[in-house]
Each structure stands twice: as C-alpha cells, then as structure tokens.
Motif scaffolding. Structure first.
Motif, PDB file in Angstrom:
ATOM      1  N   ASP A  47       8.547  56.166  76.114  1.00  0.00           N
ATOM      2  CA  ASP A  47       7.768  56.038  74.879  1.00  0.00           C
ATOM      3  C   ASP A  47       8.696  56.128  73.668  1.00  0.00           C
ATOM      4  O   ASP A  47       9.754  56.771  73.728  1.00  0.00           O
ATOM      5  CB  ASP A  47       6.713  57.148  74.793  1.00  0.00           C
ATOM      6  CG  ASP A  47       5.543  56.918  75.729  1.00  0.00           C
ATOM      7  OD1 ASP A  47       5.454  55.811  76.298  1.00  0.00           O
ATOM      8  OD2 ASP A  47       4.736  57.847  75.896  1.00  0.00           O
ATOM      9  N   PRO A  48       8.323  55.526  72.549  1.00  0.00           N
ATOM     10  CA  PRO A  48       9.176  55.604  71.349  1.00  0.00           C
ATOM     11  C   PRO A  48       9.235  57.031  70.804  1.00  0.00           C
ATOM     12  O   PRO A  48       8.251  57.761  70.832  1.00  0.00           O
ATOM     13  CB  PRO A  48       8.476  54.658  70.359  1.00  0.00           C
ATOM     14  CG  PRO A  48       7.053  54.588  70.839  1.00  0.00           C
ATOM     15  CD  PRO A  48       7.116  54.696  72.331  1.00  0.00           C
TER      16      PRO A  48
ATOM     17  N   ASN B  34       8.947  59.022  68.002  1.00  0.00           N
ATOM     18  CA  ASN B  34       8.434  58.855  66.640  1.00  0.00           C
ATOM     19  C   ASN B  34       7.972  60.155  65.990  1.00  0.00           C
ATOM     20  O   ASN B  34       7.333  60.124  64.942  1.00  0.00           O
ATOM     21  CB  ASN B  34       7.289  57.845  66.627  1.00  0.00           C
ATOM     22  CG  ASN B  34       6.184  58.212  67.604  1.00  0.00           C
ATOM     23  OD1 ASN B  34       6.151  59.312  68.149  1.00  0.00           O
ATOM     24  ND2 ASN B  34       5.274  57.279  67.831  1.00  0.00           N
TER      25      ASN B  34
ATOM     26  N   GLY C  93      15.259  57.358  67.158  1.00  0.00           N
ATOM     27  CA  GLY C  93      14.140  56.441  67.312  1.00  0.00           C
ATOM     28  C   GLY C  93      14.109  55.726  68.646  1.00  0.00           C
ATOM     29  O   GLY C  93      13.291  54.822  68.842  1.00  0.00           O
ATOM     30  N   GLN C  94      14.968  56.134  69.555  1.00  0.00           N
ATOM     31  CA  GLN C  94      15.021  55.485  70.862  1.00  0.00           C
ATOM     32  C   GLN C  94      13.945  56.050  71.787  1.00  0.00           C
ATOM     33  O   GLN C  94      13.160  56.915  71.404  1.00  0.00           O
ATOM     34  CB  GLN C  94      16.413  55.669  71.476  1.00  0.00           C
ATOM     35  CG  GLN C  94      17.529  55.053  70.656  1.00  0.00           C
ATOM     36  CD  GLN C  94      17.377  53.547  70.479  1.00  0.00           C
ATOM     37  OE1 GLN C  94      17.219  52.828  71.458  1.00  0.00           O
ATOM     38  NE2 GLN C  94      17.406  53.083  69.240  1.00  0.00           N
ATOM     39  N   GLU C  95      13.947  55.589  73.012  1.00  0.00           N
ATOM     40  CA  GLU C  95      12.914  55.989  73.953  1.00  0.00           C
ATOM     41  C   GLU C  95      13.042  57.456  74.344  1.00  0.00           C
ATOM     42  O   GLU C  95      14.142  58.019  74.372  1.00  0.00           O
ATOM     43  CB  GLU C  95      13.010  55.131  75.220  1.00  0.00           C
ATOM     44  CG  GLU C  95      12.767  53.653  74.974  1.00  0.00           C
ATOM     45  CD  GLU C  95      12.947  52.834  76.231  1.00  0.00           C
ATOM     46  OE1 GLU C  95      13.434  53.398  77.241  1.00  0.00           O
ATOM     47  OE2 GLU C  95      12.592  51.640  76.219  1.00  0.00           O
ATOM     48  N   ARG C  96      11.902  58.077  74.632  1.00  0.00           N
ATOM     49  CA  ARG C  96      11.903  59.436  75.155  1.00  0.00           C
ATOM     50  C   ARG C  96      12.620  59.457  76.504  1.00  0.00           C
ATOM     51  O   ARG C  96      12.467  58.544  77.315  1.00  0.00           O
ATOM     52  CB  ARG C  96      10.474  59.947  75.335  1.00  0.00           C
ATOM     53  CG  ARG C  96       9.649  59.997  74.050  1.00  0.00           C
ATOM     54  CD  ARG C  96      10.088  61.131  73.154  1.00  0.00           C
ATOM     55  NE  ARG C  96       9.218  61.216  71.976  1.00  0.00           N
ATOM     56  CZ  ARG C  96       9.408  62.067  70.964  1.00  0.00           C
ATOM     57  NH1 ARG C  96      10.436  62.894  71.001  1.00  0.00           N
ATOM     58  NH2 ARG C  96       8.589  62.087  69.943  1.00  0.00           N
TER      59      ARG C  96
END
Length: 224
Positions: free
Chosen positions: A48-49, A51, A92-95
C-alpha cells in the motif's frame, strides 16, 4: 485534555520530536485526525502507498509480514504512545509490512502531505528523523544477529522485556504469536515458559503472560 493535546504529548515522548517546543508540537498535532479500528482489522498491507504517520492513542497494532510457507511473522507490536510509519511517510513508497489491530484501537493519523510541509518549515525535525531511522537500522541488525547467535531463552527473555516496557507486567500475547516473534516453534516456547513458571519468573493465563520477576527476566536477557 483534547485529542490534539494528547497527540502532542505522544510526540514529545518520541525522540524524533523531543526537542520541539510546545508551540511547534501544537502546530504539528493540530494537523492530525483520528481513526478507529476494530480487533483484527487491517490498517494497511504490504505494498500500500505510504501516505501517513500513525500514533497509537489506545489499543495495539501488530506489524507483520508473510513467510514463504504461508505463516505470519510478527515484526513488532505498537502500543499506546508509539509512533510508526516513519519510513513510508517520508519516501512515499510502498509499505514494507502489514499493520493489523490486535484489539480495538484508536490512532492519531498525520498525512504525508501535511507532514512534509511541516518538515520544510522545521528542518531540525528532519535531522531528528534521520537519527531515528539510523537507530532503526541498528535495531534491525541487532535482531538479525540475535536470531542467528542467541539461544531461545535469551531471545525470549529479551522480547518479553521489550513488550513489558510498552505494556507493563501483563502482556497480552499468545504463545504462538510469541513463537513467531522470536523465530521458534510454539512447543519450544511453551517448554521454556513452563520452566520459568516453575521458577516463579512468570505465570501463564489464556492469551496472556504475567511477568512476576522482572529482575530475573532481565538478567536472562542480558545473559548474566
């Protein structure tokens, strides 16, 4: 005390924000909102992103990942006062892992967009964040060394001591979860816990462990 004031207290307890003044903390906490999760509900999944930055107001969040054999590996537990999501909220990369509520949980949520704008105005917070991320790298290196070199009693004692720091002497965790956490079979964990139970170090109840002699448990963790 308002929720924003509570978040300011949590931020103040975290090394990343400890040097901020009350006005700075208040401005940052005013940017947050809250989110409620029920037990077992997923906050985010790997991929997930990234954010948002999260702080636990009440409840518990398990940071987990999946193993190749389909089992779950618990990387960390987050309790009241803990912050998490620092890496993803910055780049801001993926979890890199899953986050699931271990019980009914209320979170403070600070969106990435608002957080980055704050960092631009407060560069000393950015410096603290760099230091925190370096600490995380060192922590991960220590855990890798520990899982390879240290025997189960030491690994288990260290994990229980760490959980006690966050949740007190009554740790709500199953033996299966604890086994995943230290990289050992549930049967091996149970044998060691039963030994410590006979020695008066702890007591076992359904879904929880009561730590009765932290002095001895800390001595085992230090390999004294």
């Amino acid at each position: 005390m308002s929720k924003q004031a509570e978040f300011a207290v949590i931020l103040k307890m975290n090394p990343m924000f400890a040097d901020l003044g009350s006005d700075e903390l208040q401005r940052l906490s005013n940017l947050c909102h809250t989110q409620n999760l029920s037990a077992g509900e997923t906050l985010f999944q790997k991929g997930d992103p990234g954010n948002a930055l999260f702080g636990v107001r009440r409840g518990q969040i398990r940071i987990e990942t999946g193993a190749t054999d389909g089992s779950r590996l618990t990387l960390n537990f987050m309790g009241p006062g803990d912050l998490f999501g620092e890496v993803a909220v910055l780049d801001g990369q993926e979890r890199t892992a899953d986050a699931t509520a271990g019980e009914a949980t209320e979170l403070f949520v600070l969106r990435r967009e608002d957080f980055l704008q704050f960092l631009e105005r407060e560069p000393k917070v950015a410096i603290k964040l760099i230091q925190l991320l370096c600490q995380r790298i060192r922590w991960q290196s220590e855990r890798m060394e520990e899982s390879v070199l240290q025997p189960l009693p030491i690994r288990l004692a260290r994990r229980l001591c760490a959980l006690a720091e966050d949740f007190g002497s009554e740790v709500h965790i199953s033996q299966e979860q604890l086994g995943i956490f230290v990289g050992a079979a549930r049967e091996s964990v149970n044998r060691q816990l039963q030994t410590w139970r006979k020695d008066g170090i702890l007591d076992l109840q359904r879904g929880r462990i009561l730590l009765q002699n932290m002095t001895r448990l800390n001595a085992i963790a230090r390999n004294d």
